[in-house]
Design an enzyme around this catalytic site. Structure first.
Site, PDB file in Angstrom:
ATOM      1  N   LYS A   1       0.802  -1.200  -0.003  1.00 36.76           N
ATOM      2  CA  LYS A   1      -0.140   0.148  -0.104  1.00 36.76           C
ATOM      3  C   LYS A   1       0.772   1.213   0.031  1.00 36.76           C
ATOM      4  CE  LYS A   1      -2.439  -0.912   3.907  1.00 36.76           C
ATOM      5  NZ  LYS A   1      -1.629  -2.248   4.140  1.00 36.76           N
TER       6      LYS A   1
ATOM      7  N   ARG B   1      -9.584   0.770   8.490  1.00 31.10           N
ATOM      8  CA  ARG B   1      -9.196  -0.536   9.047  1.00 31.10           C
ATOM      9  C   ARG B   1     -10.245  -1.413   9.698  1.00 31.10           C
ATOM     10  NH1 ARG B   1      -2.937   0.869   8.343  1.00 31.10           N
ATOM     11  NH2 ARG B   1      -2.008  -0.848   8.439  1.00 31.10           N
TER      12      ARG B   1
ATOM     13  N   ARG C   1      12.460  -4.987   5.106  1.00 29.14           N
ATOM     14  CA  ARG C   1      12.329  -3.737   4.812  1.00 29.14           C
ATOM     15  C   ARG C   1      13.097  -2.824   5.520  1.00 29.14           C
ATOM     16  NH1 ARG C   1       6.152  -1.325   4.558  1.00 29.14           N
ATOM     17  NH2 ARG C   1       6.452  -1.521   6.841  1.00 29.14           N
TER      18      ARG C   1
ATOM     19  N   ARG D   1      11.500  -0.691  10.976  1.00 28.52           N
ATOM     20  CA  ARG D   1      10.363   0.000  11.893  1.00 28.52           C
ATOM     21  C   ARG D   1      10.145  -1.314  12.996  1.00 28.52           C
ATOM     22  NH1 ARG D   1       5.000   1.021   8.201  1.00 28.52           N
ATOM     23  NH2 ARG D   1       3.834  -0.227   9.600  1.00 28.52           N
TER      24      ARG D   1
ATOM     25  N   ARG E   1      -0.252  -7.821  13.549  1.00 28.60           N
ATOM     26  CA  ARG E   1      -1.120  -6.973  12.549  1.00 28.60           C
ATOM     27  C   ARG E   1      -2.093  -7.960  11.552  1.00 28.60           C
ATOM     28  NH1 ARG E   1       4.343  -4.249  10.576  1.00 28.60           N
ATOM     29  NH2 ARG E   1       3.050  -3.283   9.102  1.00 28.60           N
TER      30      ARG E   1
END
Ligand code: AMP
Length: 222
Positions: free
Chosen positions: A17, A92, A131, A165, A176
């Site tokens: 996203k 969400r 990431r 992160r 998540r």
């Protein structure tokens, strides 16, 4: 495409996203409202809102709706959103989806399309644990395996420091995904039932997914 373009990105964690929003925002010439990034900016600035959001984010949970929706409402007052926007990360849950509808309806606006990127859980984990994000600009993203930076820990684009992160640990990504399954997937179903859903595969190179998304949106808007 059309004059007004209000799109919500609704795929699962690690579906691309954030990555795609940057390219789609440029192509569609609308601003990207990235809720997670607004929270991270507040956390870095040590604002009361950031302090409130931090504990939830670090557990992979949703920040309470009143905080999230309040922040969205004030961001939507920015004049740059008048001709459209891309929402990255909201709604969400069902309550947020209904609240966003109500908020926009006050100005006779609506989410024109929800764009869903499909990826499997394993692929999402692979993407997120590797990431690395640039501290100077969150749209500069590297991956230690898939797109390794030339100098370890340094952004190829601007030379800024790359970081992992806090919520990209395996444990928090699993949380998540639980949130996605129990709360967010029903938002996708809601948009589907209302015929406002555009689903594309999130697999492939960044540019191939952007192309896929653009042609699906063009076909949808006609
Ligand atoms: P993201 O940057 O989209 O991956 O979001 C990171 C985290 O920010 C999420 O795991 C949540 O803790 C929080 N967050 C982002 N968007 C929302 C939202 N719409 N509602 C509540 N919490 C959110």
């Amino acid at each position: 495409m059309r004059e007004h373009c209000r799109i919500a990105l609704v795929g699962p964690p690690g579906s691309g996203k954030g990555t795609q929003s940057v390219f789609l925002g440029k192509l569609l010439e609308v601003p990207v409202l990235h809720i997670g990034e607004l929270f991270r900016t507040n956390i870095r600035g040590r604002t009361p809102l950031g302090q409130r959001a931090y504990e939830y984010m670090n557990r992979g949970e949703l920040v309470p709706d009143e905080v999230t929706l309040g922040m969205l409402e004030s961001r939507l007052q920015g004049p740059d959103t008048r001709h459209g926007f891309i929402l990255d990360g909201i709604p969400r849950n069902r309550n947020q989806a209904e609240a966003v509808d109500e908020l926009l309806a006050r100005n006779s606006e609506k989410i024109d399309a929800a764009l869903n990127f499909e990826v499997e859980r394993d692929e999402s984990f692979r993407r997120l644990v590797g990431r690395r994000i640039c501290k100077n600009d969150s749209s500069h993203v590297a991956h230690i395996m898939l797109r390794p930076p030339q100098k370890p820990g340094i952004c190829d684009i601007c030379g800024g420091p790359l970081y992992l992160r806090d919520d990209d640990s395996r444990k928090v990504i699993a949380m998540r995904w639980d949130v996605w399954k129990t709360q967010s997937e029903s938002v996708v179903q809601k948009y589907g039932a209302e015929r406002r859903l555009v689903t594309v595969s999130g697999i492939g190179t960044v540019s191939s997914v952007t192309e896929r998304a653009m042609s699906a949106l063009n076909a949808y808007f006609g």
